[in-house]
Design a protein around this motif. Structure first.
Motif, short mmCIF file in Angstrom:
data_model
loop_
_atom_site.label_atom_id
_atom_site.label_comp_id
_atom_site.label_asym_id
_atom_site.label_seq_id
_atom_site.Cartn_x
_atom_site.Cartn_y
_atom_site.Cartn_z
N LYS A 51 7.29 3.11 0.01
CA LYS A 51 6.94 1.72 0.33
C LYS A 51 6.05 1.09 -0.73
O LYS A 51 5.80 -0.10 -0.71
N ARG A 53 2.99 1.49 -0.72
CA ARG A 53 1.94 0.94 0.13
C ARG A 53 0.59 1.54 -0.24
O ARG A 53 0.48 2.73 -0.42
N SER A 138 7.05 -0.65 8.97
CA SER A 138 8.29 -1.38 8.78
C SER A 138 8.95 -0.88 7.48
O SER A 138 8.27 -0.57 6.51
N ASN A 140 10.19 -1.74 4.74
CA ASN A 140 10.30 -2.65 3.60
C ASN A 140 9.34 -2.18 2.52
O ASN A 140 8.46 -1.37 2.77
N SER A 146 9.91 -7.98 6.23
CA SER A 146 10.27 -6.88 7.10
C SER A 146 11.76 -6.91 7.42
O SER A 146 12.35 -7.98 7.54
N GLU A 175 7.08 -7.69 14.31
CA GLU A 175 6.44 -6.42 14.62
C GLU A 175 5.66 -6.49 15.93
O GLU A 175 5.40 -7.56 16.47
N HIS A 224 1.03 -10.53 3.41
CA HIS A 224 1.56 -9.23 3.78
C HIS A 224 3.07 -9.32 3.97
O HIS A 224 3.78 -8.39 3.73
N TYR A 225 3.52 -10.46 4.42
CA TYR A 225 4.93 -10.59 4.77
C TYR A 225 5.49 -11.75 3.95
O TYR A 225 5.53 -12.86 4.43
#
Ligand code: TXA
Ligand code: MG
Length: 321
Positions: A51, A53, A138, A140, A146, A175, A224-225
């Protein structure tokens, strides 16, 4: 291409992959998750890697029954029991005290763990067959949109996951709602698939934390999205500012402004915030692929699922301010 239909045989195969430390993307009622054995730190580390992340962002453990719940948390609260009874399986994530068996990489060192029981046959079957709670963010790449279909996962992560179980389009489309319950009270960490008004029937008014750059929960990162092209709220002013550009527009229930947009999407002709939430990421994905210069989105009312919709939009928009 490693998308397969979520048949019984393929779910068994996916469970084997999870048990042997691999990564499986799977459908839930909210969005597709990128799953690994939640009790295996090495497998969980792969999630962060794929991710891209930041390590500090803790993950949700997905469970299929209450026996699994008591393996990973202990709490003594009638309120929590009540919330579980009302909302599970479903898009409500509870942040609860963690037991030692939960690896620190899952919780990013927090003494608490986020848990939910998804309301999706494929997800539940996969968890059950794996026999372990499945850690899944998620599916992504960090800070991108997402995924609400198997194809979205394939586009972003492709061969980096061992298998993508296709269970069709996600019903809820945003989510889960995340709340944290401790002796200081009940706090909303992220609005999501269950409207907070429904939760507040049991909890009373939820405490809210405001967005900051140094969040306690990284779901509260200011953005974030976000789609990969600029996005802003739709207004006469924003249309005027972008009049030389190729503009895609997302309206709530109808095209209210008489203007030649390059592309127009309607979230819900029925003015249903649930339907709007279910379509949001799908439409952003579609517009993202249309070589537009900017996406303008109409604001929706911040009640019911509108709160989650506006939360995602504000975070995406902040990235381009
Ligand atoms: O609907 C969903 O919740 C989806 C599907 C796949 O279940 N999952 C999802 O996961 O959205 P993710 O990782 O994208 O978001 C999880 C959020 C993060 O913002 C994280 O900060 C928060 O949960 N979180 C996890 N553990 C936490 C903890 N111990 N304390 C506070 N926040 C936590
Ligand atoms: Mg996410």
């Amino acid at each position: 291409m490693n998308i397969v239909n979520a048949t019984k045989t393929n779910i068994s195969l996916a469970a084997k992959i999870i048990k042997s430390g691999g990564l499986v993307a799977f459908p839930t009622e909210t969005v597709y998750g990128l799953g690994a054995d939640g009790l295996n730190p090495i497998a969980v580390a792969k999630i962060f890697e794929v991710k891209k992340r930041p390590q500090f962002n803790p993950l949700i453990l997905h469970i299929s029954d209450l026996k699994m719940l008591y393996k990973i948390t202990n709490y003594n609260s009638k309120l929590i029991d009540r919330l579980i009874k009302e909302f599970w399986p479903g898009p409500l994530t509870l942040v609860l005290p963690k037991k030692d068996i939960v690896p620190n990489i899952v919780t990013a060192g927090n003494p608490t763990v986020a848990i939910r029981m998804p309301d999706h046959k494929v997800a539940l079957e996969l968890i059950k067959k794996s026999g372990v709670p499945i850690a899944a963010p998620s599916a992504n790449v960090f800070s991108k949109l997402s995924p609400t279909t198997a194809q979205h996962v394939e586009n972003q992560l492709g061969e980096k996951v061992n298998l993508i179980l296709d269970g069709g389009k996600c019903r809820v489309g945003v989510e889960s709602t995340i709340i944290k319950i401790d002796n200081k009270g009940v706090e909303l960490l992220r609005p999501g698939g269950i409207p907070i008004e429904e939760i507040e029937i049991y909890t009373g008014k939820l405490k809210r934390r405001t967005t900051s750059n140094k969040p306690a929960a990284p779901g509260q990162l200011p953005y974030h999205y976000a789609p990969s092209i600029p996005i802003a709220f739709l207004s006469r002013n924003s249309i005027f500012k972008n009049k030389k550009k190729k503009v895609g527009a997302i309206f709530f229930s109808e095209k209210k402004i008489n203007y030649e947009f390059a592309s127009v999407k309607i979230l819900s002709e029925k003015k249903d915030l649930r339907e709007a939430a279910a379509n949001l990421f799908q439409y952003l994905h579609e517009l993202e692929n249309q070589k537009l210069d900017i996406i303008l989105v109409e604001k929706v009312q911040e009640k019911g699922l509108g709160l989650a919709i506006m939360d995602r939009l504000k975070k995406a928009i902040r990235k381009y301010k």
